[in-house]
Design a protein around this motif. Structure first.
Motif, PDB file in Angstrom:
ATOM      1  N   GLY A 150       0.804  -1.218   0.000  1.00 28.16           N
ATOM      2  CA  GLY A 150       0.000   0.000   0.000  1.00 28.16           C
ATOM      3  C   GLY A 150       0.838   1.270   0.000  1.00 28.16           C
ATOM      4  O   GLY A 150       0.316   2.358  -0.164  1.00 28.16           O
ATOM      5  N   PHE A 151       2.163   1.105   0.191  1.00 34.61           N
ATOM      6  CA  PHE A 151       3.036   2.270   0.221  1.00 34.61           C
ATOM      7  C   PHE A 151       3.605   2.545  -1.160  1.00 34.61           C
ATOM      8  O   PHE A 151       4.375   1.739  -1.681  1.00 34.61           O
ATOM      9  CB  PHE A 151       4.191   2.067   1.211  1.00 34.61           C
ATOM     10  CG  PHE A 151       3.770   2.141   2.654  1.00 34.61           C
ATOM     11  CD1 PHE A 151       4.016   3.270   3.413  1.00 34.61           C
ATOM     12  CD2 PHE A 151       3.111   1.072   3.255  1.00 34.61           C
ATOM     13  CE1 PHE A 151       3.630   3.352   4.744  1.00 34.61           C
ATOM     14  CE2 PHE A 151       2.717   1.139   4.581  1.00 34.61           C
ATOM     15  CZ  PHE A 151       2.966   2.276   5.323  1.00 34.61           C
ATOM     16  N   MET A 152       3.220   3.654  -1.745  1.00 31.10           N
ATOM     17  CA  MET A 152       3.744   4.108  -3.029  1.00 31.10           C
ATOM     18  C   MET A 152       3.817   2.992  -4.081  1.00 31.10           C
ATOM     19  O   MET A 152       4.873   2.718  -4.629  1.00 31.10           O
ATOM     20  CB  MET A 152       5.137   4.703  -2.831  1.00 31.10           C
ATOM     21  CG  MET A 152       5.182   5.776  -1.783  1.00 31.10           C
ATOM     22  SD  MET A 152       6.727   6.684  -1.788  1.00 31.10           S
ATOM     23  CE  MET A 152       7.862   5.437  -1.212  1.00 31.10           C
ATOM     24  N   PRO A 153       2.677   2.332  -4.325  1.00 29.47           N
ATOM     25  CA  PRO A 153       2.727   1.236  -5.294  1.00 29.47           C
ATOM     26  C   PRO A 153       2.961   1.719  -6.720  1.00 29.47           C
ATOM     27  O   PRO A 153       3.480   0.983  -7.534  1.00 29.47           O
ATOM     28  CB  PRO A 153       1.367   0.566  -5.154  1.00 29.47           C
ATOM     29  CG  PRO A 153       0.482   1.575  -4.539  1.00 29.47           C
ATOM     30  CD  PRO A 153       1.339   2.506  -3.756  1.00 29.47           C
ATOM     31  N   PHE A 154       2.566   2.938  -7.037  1.00 27.53           N
ATOM     32  CA  PHE A 154       2.813   3.455  -8.381  1.00 27.53           C
ATOM     33  C   PHE A 154       2.821   4.979  -8.373  1.00 27.53           C
ATOM     34  O   PHE A 154       2.433   5.609  -7.402  1.00 27.53           O
ATOM     35  CB  PHE A 154       1.774   2.948  -9.399  1.00 27.53           C
ATOM     36  CG  PHE A 154       0.426   2.609  -8.816  1.00 27.53           C
ATOM     37  CD1 PHE A 154      -0.066   1.309  -8.893  1.00 27.53           C
ATOM     38  CD2 PHE A 154      -0.345   3.576  -8.157  1.00 27.53           C
ATOM     39  CE1 PHE A 154      -1.290   0.983  -8.334  1.00 27.53           C
ATOM     40  CE2 PHE A 154      -1.572   3.243  -7.614  1.00 27.53           C
ATOM     41  CZ  PHE A 154      -2.052   1.945  -7.702  1.00 27.53           C
ATOM     42  N   GLU A 155       3.288   5.531  -9.484  1.00 27.76           N
ATOM     43  CA  GLU A 155       3.321   6.989  -9.635  1.00 27.76           C
ATOM     44  C   GLU A 155       1.903   7.527  -9.691  1.00 27.76           C
ATOM     45  O   GLU A 155       1.018   6.909 -10.282  1.00 27.76           O
ATOM     46  CB  GLU A 155       4.002   7.359 -10.951  1.00 27.76           C
ATOM     47  CG  GLU A 155       5.509   7.315 -10.930  1.00 27.76           C
ATOM     48  CD  GLU A 155       6.125   8.386 -10.047  1.00 27.76           C
ATOM     49  OE1 GLU A 155       5.686   9.550 -10.120  1.00 27.76           O
ATOM     50  OE2 GLU A 155       7.049   8.038  -9.291  1.00 27.76           O
ATOM     51  N   PHE A 156       1.700   8.676  -9.097  1.00 32.50           N
ATOM     52  CA  PHE A 156       0.412   9.318  -9.236  1.00 32.50           C
ATOM     53  C   PHE A 156       0.328   9.997 -10.600  1.00 32.50           C
ATOM     54  O   PHE A 156       1.242  10.696 -11.009  1.00 32.50           O
ATOM     55  CB  PHE A 156       0.222  10.371  -8.137  1.00 32.50           C
ATOM     56  CG  PHE A 156      -1.046  11.157  -8.317  1.00 32.50           C
ATOM     57  CD1 PHE A 156      -2.250  10.638  -7.907  1.00 32.50           C
ATOM     58  CD2 PHE A 156      -1.024  12.399  -8.929  1.00 32.50           C
ATOM     59  CE1 PHE A 156      -3.424  11.353  -8.092  1.00 32.50           C
ATOM     60  CE2 PHE A 156      -2.184  13.123  -9.120  1.00 32.50           C
ATOM     61  CZ  PHE A 156      -3.394  12.596  -8.707  1.00 32.50           C
ATOM     62  N   LEU A 157      -0.770   9.771 -11.314  1.00 33.56           N
ATOM     63  CA  LEU A 157      -1.011  10.463 -12.588  1.00 33.56           C
ATOM     64  C   LEU A 157      -2.373  11.141 -12.504  1.00 33.56           C
ATOM     65  O   LEU A 157      -3.382  10.470 -12.306  1.00 33.56           O
ATOM     66  CB  LEU A 157      -1.024   9.465 -13.760  1.00 33.56           C
ATOM     67  CG  LEU A 157       0.311   8.908 -14.208  1.00 33.56           C
ATOM     68  CD1 LEU A 157       0.117   7.871 -15.300  1.00 33.56           C
ATOM     69  CD2 LEU A 157       1.219  10.030 -14.685  1.00 33.56           C
ATOM     70  N   PHE A 161      -7.721   4.158  -4.881  1.00 39.36           N
ATOM     71  CA  PHE A 161      -8.509   3.870  -3.688  1.00 39.36           C
ATOM     72  C   PHE A 161      -7.909   2.676  -2.941  1.00 39.36           C
ATOM     73  O   PHE A 161      -7.636   1.637  -3.550  1.00 39.36           O
ATOM     74  CB  PHE A 161      -9.963   3.588  -4.076  1.00 39.36           C
ATOM     75  CG  PHE A 161     -10.886   3.553  -2.899  1.00 39.36           C
ATOM     76  CD1 PHE A 161     -11.114   4.691  -2.154  1.00 39.36           C
ATOM     77  CD2 PHE A 161     -11.509   2.369  -2.535  1.00 39.36           C
ATOM     78  CE1 PHE A 161     -11.963   4.662  -1.067  1.00 39.36           C
ATOM     79  CE2 PHE A 161     -12.365   2.336  -1.453  1.00 39.36           C
ATOM     80  CZ  PHE A 161     -12.595   3.487  -0.714  1.00 39.36           C
ATOM     81  N   GLY A 162      -7.681   2.844  -1.648  1.00 39.93           N
ATOM     82  CA  GLY A 162      -7.113   1.746  -0.863  1.00 39.93           C
ATOM     83  C   GLY A 162      -5.619   1.862  -0.648  1.00 39.93           C
ATOM     84  O   GLY A 162      -5.032   1.140   0.146  1.00 39.93           O
ATOM     85  N   VAL A 163      -4.980   2.789  -1.362  1.00 40.16           N
ATOM     86  CA  VAL A 163      -3.541   2.978  -1.203  1.00 40.16           C
ATOM     87  C   VAL A 163      -3.267   3.723   0.109  1.00 40.16           C
ATOM     88  O   VAL A 163      -4.042   4.588   0.510  1.00 40.16           O
ATOM     89  CB  VAL A 163      -3.001   3.795  -2.405  1.00 40.16           C
ATOM     90  CG1 VAL A 163      -1.564   4.219  -2.188  1.00 40.16           C
ATOM     91  CG2 VAL A 163      -3.132   2.990  -3.683  1.00 40.16           C
ATOM     92  N   LEU A 164      -2.179   3.379   0.793  1.00 38.14           N
ATOM     93  CA  LEU A 164      -1.853   4.065   2.042  1.00 38.14           C
ATOM     94  C   LEU A 164      -1.048   5.340   1.795  1.00 38.14           C
ATOM     95  O   LEU A 164      -1.283   6.356   2.421  1.00 38.14           O
ATOM     96  CB  LEU A 164      -1.073   3.142   2.989  1.00 38.14           C
ATOM     97  CG  LEU A 164      -1.914   2.172   3.808  1.00 38.14           C
ATOM     98  CD1 LEU A 164      -2.335   0.987   3.001  1.00 38.14           C
ATOM     99  CD2 LEU A 164      -1.167   1.728   5.038  1.00 38.14           C
ATOM    100  N   VAL A 165      -0.065   5.250   0.894  1.00 39.15           N
ATOM    101  CA  VAL A 165       0.770   6.417   0.588  1.00 39.15           C
ATOM    102  C   VAL A 165       0.972   6.523  -0.921  1.00 39.15           C
ATOM    103  O   VAL A 165       1.330   5.542  -1.569  1.00 39.15           O
ATOM    104  CB  VAL A 165       2.165   6.310   1.264  1.00 39.15           C
ATOM    105  CG1 VAL A 165       3.043   7.497   0.886  1.00 39.15           C
ATOM    106  CG2 VAL A 165       2.055   6.221   2.773  1.00 39.15           C
ATOM    107  N   LEU A 166       0.714   7.715  -1.452  1.00 37.08           N
ATOM    108  CA  LEU A 166       0.975   8.001  -2.864  1.00 37.08           C
ATOM    109  C   LEU A 166       1.994   9.114  -2.916  1.00 37.08           C
ATOM    110  O   LEU A 166       1.999   9.977  -2.044  1.00 37.08           O
ATOM    111  CB  LEU A 166      -0.291   8.540  -3.516  1.00 37.08           C
ATOM    112  CG  LEU A 166      -1.298   7.583  -4.093  1.00 37.08           C
ATOM    113  CD1 LEU A 166      -2.528   8.366  -4.501  1.00 37.08           C
ATOM    114  CD2 LEU A 166      -0.722   6.864  -5.294  1.00 37.08           C
TER     115      LEU A 166
END
Ligand SMILES: *[C@@H]1O[C@H](CO)[C@@H](O)[C@H](O)[C@H]1NC(C)=O
Ligand SMILES: *[C@@H]1O[C@H](CO)[C@@H](O)[C@H](O)[C@H]1NC(C)=O
Ligand SMILES: *[C@@H]1O[C@H](CO)[C@@H](O)[C@H](O)[C@H]1NC(C)=O
Length: 338
Positions: A286-293, A302-307
């Motif tokens: 859940g921590f920074m699984p991918f780049e924010f676009l 939705f469901g991600v802890l850290v972006l």
């Protein structure tokens, strides 16, 4: 009629031994230069200066936050690395996910970590300092030290934070979320994670984990590390954009830092101290699984802890969406990454 492999082979010119020889020789040369590149020591004045001055760490605190000076126990302290010139980001964070609040009885507090304006901002340094002092007076959430911000001083900030925390906060705070000032964090999910998945007697060091990563050896890269400064692979560490620590972990890291010389890459340095302290880096997807676009639908996240890597504008939009329309994400998208 199918164009089979037989016809294809006939259609292509036969490889000639001379060309083959050239290809082999070129490949061997390329491999040779590549390995040379990886092991060559490029002289860098910046790195030399860093090595000569890294023992100087006694910078004084200029501004202190209110968080640990007054009040009772804090479940989660949000400690966000920022710069004097990033007041827009701090403003966005204060009014969105990083606001100070009490969630189901758990107190969340915030502190921004700052140095003095770096050499690139020296012309505006006085006005920036005045602005930061005013911000501190208004919000009481600035922790500033008397060193100049620079790429090579980022780790210093980490270390000074551990020291300040140990002295001022460690009796009151249970957990710390360390992060950059351009991240989005789902604080409720973080608190849930801590409640469900963490045994308070164990040290905690969790985030997006990197295992077996090598220092960058290309001298033109910002992250270049000369072999004389570090050889081999980095110990496991979690990405510095956003990760969780328990107060016991900070105590152990600080203790370990007395035998680990300061290193320019801050998150790798935390990993080095963690290795000495025998604290394992835990991965959580859940921590920074991918780049924010910004072009993607908010439900994607939705469901991600850290972006990470969000502009203040996108931070506002995402925050408002999750506050008002989060339920539209339920069942609509199943996030394969989580
Ligand atoms: C830091 O330590 C050095 C050497 O001990 C001393 O000269 C310097 O004044 C100290 N700086 C601060 C800010 O305390
Ligand atoms: C770090 O900050 C100190 C104090 O401002 C400064 O003297 C030093 O040059 C900085 N280090 C680097 C590598 O930029
Ligand atoms: C490190 O931690 C592991 C597991 O927690 C433990 O088995 C080991 O004895 C520890 N080693 C040291 C040197 O403390």
């Amino acid at each position: 009629m199918a164009f089979g492999i037989y016809q294809l082979r006939r259609a292509l010119p036969k490889p000639r031994p001379k060309i083959l020889g050239v290809i082999v020789a070129t490949t061997v040369l390329l491999i040779f230069f590549y390995t040379q590149l990886l092991t060559h020591e490029w002289t860098s004045e910046l790195h030399q200066a860093f090595v000569l001055s890294r023992h100087i760490q006694n910078y004084s605190v200029l501004l202190q936050p209110r968080s640990c000076l007054a009040g009772g126990p804090i479940t989660l302290l949000l400690a966000l690395k920022s710069h004097s010139s990033h007041s827009d980001r701090r403003e966005a964070l204060r009014s969105t996910w990083a606001k100070e609040q009490i969630v189901d009885g758990q107190v969340v507090r915030r502190v921004f970590l700052l140095g003095l304006p770096g050499d690139d901002l020296i012309a505006q340094a006085d006005s920036l300092d005045a602005l930061v002092r005013e911000e501190s007076r208004q919000h009481g959430d600035i922790l500033q030290w008397a060193f100049r911000e620079s790429f090579f001083n980022v780790t210093l900030k980490e270390l000074l934070f551990w020291r300040w925390f140990q002295e001022e906060c460690s009796r009151l705070v249970l957990y710390v979320l360390k992060g950059d000032d351009d991240v989005f964090v789902d604080v409720r999910r973080i608190l849930n994670f801590l409640k469900m998945h963490h045994d308070p007697t164990e040290p905690l060091y969790v985030g997006h984990r990197f295992v077996d990563s090598y220092p960058v050896r290309f001298w033109w890269n910002k992250y270049y590390i000369p072999p004389s400064m570090f050889s081999g692979v980095y110990p496991p560490y979690v990405g510095g954009g956003g990760y969780l620590l328990s107060r016991e972990t900070i105590r152990l890291l600080l203790e370990a830092s007395s035998v680990v010389p300061l290193f320019p890459i801050d998150d790798a340095y935390v990993g080095m101290c963690a290795q000495v302290a025998n604290v394992s880096a835990r991965h959580h997807r859940g921590f920074m699984p991918f780049e924010f676009l910004p072009s993607r639908h908010p439900c994607t996240y939705f469901g991600v802890l850290v972006l990470h890597s969000l502009k203040p504008k996108d931070l506002y939009l995402l925050w408002v969406f999750y506050r008002t329309q989060w339920y539209t994400c339920l069942g609509a998208v199943s996030n394969p990454n989580l």
